[in-house]
Design a protein around this motif. Structure first.
Motif, PDB file in Angstrom:
ATOM      1  N   LYS A   1      -9.574  -3.763   4.626  1.00 25.87           N
ATOM      2  CA  LYS A   1      -9.901  -5.044   3.996  1.00 25.87           C
ATOM      3  C   LYS A   1     -11.342  -5.385   4.368  1.00 25.87           C
ATOM      4  O   LYS A   1     -11.636  -5.627   5.546  1.00 25.87           O
ATOM      5  CB  LYS A   1      -8.957  -6.143   4.465  1.00 25.87           C
ATOM      6  CG  LYS A   1      -7.473  -5.831   4.244  1.00 25.87           C
ATOM      7  CD  LYS A   1      -6.600  -6.953   4.769  1.00 25.87           C
ATOM      8  CE  LYS A   1      -5.122  -6.563   4.743  1.00 25.87           C
ATOM      9  NZ  LYS A   1      -4.626  -6.375   3.369  1.00 25.87           N
TER      10      LYS A   1
ATOM     11  N   GLU B   1      -7.610   7.012   5.866  1.00 27.63           N
ATOM     12  CA  GLU B   1      -6.459   7.202   4.980  1.00 27.63           C
ATOM     13  C   GLU B   1      -5.614   8.388   5.440  1.00 27.63           C
ATOM     14  O   GLU B   1      -4.404   8.259   5.643  1.00 27.63           O
ATOM     15  CB  GLU B   1      -6.947   7.431   3.538  1.00 27.63           C
ATOM     16  CG  GLU B   1      -5.812   7.561   2.520  1.00 27.63           C
ATOM     17  CD  GLU B   1      -6.356   7.767   1.116  1.00 27.63           C
ATOM     18  OE1 GLU B   1      -5.955   7.005   0.211  1.00 27.63           O
ATOM     19  OE2 GLU B   1      -7.168   8.709   0.924  1.00 27.63           O
TER      20      GLU B   1
ATOM     21  N   ARG C   1     -12.069   8.584   3.717  1.00 27.68           N
ATOM     22  CA  ARG C   1     -10.646   8.866   3.485  1.00 27.68           C
ATOM     23  C   ARG C   1     -10.053   9.699   4.624  1.00 27.68           C
ATOM     24  O   ARG C   1      -8.907   9.479   5.044  1.00 27.68           O
ATOM     25  CB  ARG C   1     -10.456   9.575   2.149  1.00 27.68           C
ATOM     26  CG  ARG C   1     -10.700   8.682   0.933  1.00 27.68           C
ATOM     27  CD  ARG C   1     -10.362   9.379  -0.367  1.00 27.68           C
ATOM     28  NE  ARG C   1     -10.608   8.529  -1.515  1.00 27.68           N
ATOM     29  CZ  ARG C   1      -9.760   7.615  -1.982  1.00 27.68           C
ATOM     30  NH1 ARG C   1      -8.584   7.442  -1.385  1.00 27.68           N
ATOM     31  NH2 ARG C   1     -10.054   6.882  -3.036  1.00 27.68           N
TER      32      ARG C   1
ATOM     33  N   ARG D   1     -13.352   0.045  -0.258  1.00 25.69           N
ATOM     34  CA  ARG D   1     -12.644  -0.610  -1.354  1.00 25.69           C
ATOM     35  C   ARG D   1     -11.857   0.408  -2.189  1.00 25.69           C
ATOM     36  O   ARG D   1     -10.761   0.122  -2.682  1.00 25.69           O
ATOM     37  CB  ARG D   1     -13.630  -1.361  -2.245  1.00 25.69           C
ATOM     38  CG  ARG D   1     -14.065  -2.715  -1.689  1.00 25.69           C
ATOM     39  CD  ARG D   1     -14.495  -3.620  -2.829  1.00 25.69           C
ATOM     40  NE  ARG D   1     -14.891  -4.933  -2.357  1.00 25.69           N
ATOM     41  CZ  ARG D   1     -16.137  -5.306  -2.124  1.00 25.69           C
ATOM     42  NH1 ARG D   1     -17.121  -4.439  -2.307  1.00 25.69           N
ATOM     43  NH2 ARG D   1     -16.413  -6.516  -1.710  1.00 25.69           N
ATOM     44  N   LYS D   2     -12.432   1.603  -2.351  1.00 24.48           N
ATOM     45  CA  LYS D   2     -11.782   2.635  -3.159  1.00 24.48           C
ATOM     46  C   LYS D   2     -10.460   3.101  -2.545  1.00 24.48           C
ATOM     47  O   LYS D   2      -9.538   3.467  -3.258  1.00 24.48           O
ATOM     48  CB  LYS D   2     -12.721   3.825  -3.351  1.00 24.48           C
ATOM     49  CG  LYS D   2     -13.836   3.598  -4.347  1.00 24.48           C
ATOM     50  CD  LYS D   2     -14.631   4.868  -4.585  1.00 24.48           C
ATOM     51  CE  LYS D   2     -15.705   4.663  -5.632  1.00 24.48           C
ATOM     52  NZ  LYS D   2     -16.478   5.915  -5.886  1.00 24.48           N
TER      53      LYS D   2
ATOM     54  N   GLY E   1      -8.457   1.286  -0.939  1.00 22.99           N
ATOM     55  CA  GLY E   1      -7.470   0.229  -1.123  1.00 22.99           C
ATOM     56  C   GLY E   1      -7.342  -0.730   0.042  1.00 22.99           C
ATOM     57  O   GLY E   1      -7.542  -0.364   1.204  1.00 22.99           O
ATOM     58  N   SER E   2      -6.996  -1.974  -0.281  1.00 19.20           N
ATOM     59  CA  SER E   2      -6.903  -3.024   0.743  1.00 19.20           C
ATOM     60  C   SER E   2      -5.696  -2.828   1.653  1.00 19.20           C
ATOM     61  O   SER E   2      -5.598  -3.470   2.698  1.00 19.20           O
ATOM     62  CB  SER E   2      -6.832  -4.397   0.071  1.00 19.20           C
ATOM     63  OG  SER E   2      -5.710  -4.474  -0.799  1.00 19.20           O
ATOM     64  N   HIS E   3      -4.755  -1.959   1.262  1.00 20.30           N
ATOM     65  CA  HIS E   3      -3.619  -1.688   2.145  1.00 20.30           C
ATOM     66  C   HIS E   3      -4.068  -0.874   3.356  1.00 20.30           C
ATOM     67  O   HIS E   3      -3.341  -0.778   4.351  1.00 20.30           O
ATOM     68  CB  HIS E   3      -2.515  -0.947   1.392  1.00 20.30           C
ATOM     69  CG  HIS E   3      -2.913   0.404   0.861  1.00 20.30           C
ATOM     70  ND1 HIS E   3      -3.844   0.542  -0.139  1.00 20.30           N
ATOM     71  CD2 HIS E   3      -2.513   1.652   1.198  1.00 20.30           C
ATOM     72  CE1 HIS E   3      -3.993   1.840  -0.406  1.00 20.30           C
ATOM     73  NE2 HIS E   3      -3.202   2.529   0.403  1.00 20.30           N
TER      74      HIS E   3
END
Length: 385
Positions: A57, A115, A111, A49-50, A52-54
């Protein structure tokens, strides 16, 4: 969620790899990322969640409303298949998180995988280059204040140095990699990104406490130290594999916490001390974040006169939840605050005493004996004055 989708999810959870969290390995995941196609525990779902949903999800497996396309992503993915892509080139030095590990380690692993996508290509990472430079906040030795210091890690020079400021000619300290252990210590330091470095200087352990406002930065430093140590080990032990050497990199302390300890005299009272069990060394301190321990006890093998026993020895006051450590030199008496703490310490110490000694353990024993001998000589000199 329709009964059909609920059954589909249950079937997916039974598949090998999906029965544990994709990021930390905790059994029984209760969440999933329906665009990445992985199953997650509650802690790691929070990490997703941290970011981000981009990117990810997430949805509860039990409470969420699952649509057909979302379940189809999980069916086409799954933990093991996704890991083949996101974890393809994880360096051997990188510490993969386990359940209960510090949040900063878990978050940065998440991350890095999803990410920054660090492990999808076989490229050199910042922390595997053998050198790292930058500012970290360092705790003062004698006060609870932090000051910026400039650090240089050099694998080639086999050391970590820190300076009062960038550009300073002389380092405040030079720490050999071979003498250093580093561990994440956010709970004790009350810093989310806290790092503790311990090393031997003049026969005594020195603790250094550091942090950085960025979790990414502090984890990069942590991994860089591990990488440098691993590469030095590979040179020193060319016949050993990376897998064999990784367990000897930086390790968390086996156990930490407060115990009450009495002195060598039967008349001595109990005093509260912060204890750290580090391999075959038991250290005790006045406070949790002291720079130096008040004492260090070498833990040898059980066949050489070392033992852990319940209760207090004869003629010594039992303060409740008491146990004692027998060594060839003397007996140390401790008292815990409850039965569970006492049992945990006794189990941890007993496990150490049962392990065979390594050559480096014998070197540590010699160092601590010399330290005690030096302290004894100093005490005699002081009495003579």
């Amino acid at each position: 969620m329709t009964d059909r989708n609920a059954k589909r999810l249950l079937e997916l959870l039974r598949q090998p790899g999906n029965d544990e969290c994709a990021d930390c390995g905790l059994k029984g995941p209760e969440w999933a990322s329906y665009n990445l196609g992985v199953f997650l525990c509650t802690t790691c779902a929070t990490g997703h969640r941290k970011i981000g949903s981009h990117i990810s999800k997430v949805k509860s497996l039990k409470l969420g409303k699952w649509e057909d396309p979302e379940v189809e992503v999980l069916e086409s993915g799954g933990n093991r298949l996704v890991a083949k892509k996101t974890e393809r080139f994880v360096p051997a030095c990188y510490r993969r998180p386990k359940p209960g590990d510090p949040h900063v380690l878990i978050e940065q692993w998440i991350r890095a995988k999803y990410e920054r996508r660090e492990f999808e290509t076989d490229t050199c990472k910042d922390y595997t280059r053998g050198e790292m430079r930058g500012h970290l906040m360092k705790k003062a030795k004698d006060e609870n204040k932090y000051f910026p210091r400039y650090f240089i890690l050099s694998e080639a020079e086999n050391c970590l140095k820190y300076f009062p400021k960038e550009g300073a000619k002389e380092p405040k300290a030079t720490i050999p990699l071979s003498e250093m252990n580093v561990c994440l210590a956010p709970a004790k330091m009350h810093q989310d990104n806290g790092l503790q470095i311990s090393y031997i200087v003049e026969g005594s352990t020195r603790h250094v406490y550091l942090y950085h406002e960025s979790g990414h930065v502090i984890i990069n430093w942590y991994m860089a130290i591990r990488s440098a140590k691993l590469n030095r080990f590979m040179v020193a032990y060319p016949s050993a594999s990376e897998t064999e050497l990784v367990p000897f990199l930086c390790t968390d302390f086996a156990l930490e916490g407060y115990l009450s300890k009495t002195g060598p005299s039967e008349a001595d009272g109990y005093r509260k001390r912060w204890f750290i069990l580090d391999h075959r060394k038991l250290m005790y301190h006045t406070g949790q974040m002291d720079a130096y321990p008040k004492g260090e006890i070498f833990l040898g093998h059980k066949d050489d006169g070392y033992a852990v026993e319940l209760g207090a020895p004869k003629n010594c006051k039992d303060q409740g939840f008491t146990f004692h450590l027998v060594t060839p030199e003397r007996t140390f008496v401790f008292s815990a605050s409850c039965r569970e703490e006492r049992d945990a310490w006794m189990a941890a110490l007993t496990a150490v005493l049962a392990r065979p000694l390594r050559p480096q353990d014998n070197l540590m024993a010699v160092s601590l004996v010399r330290k005690r001998a030096g302290k004894f000589s100093l005490d005699i000199f002081s009495l003579a004055q």
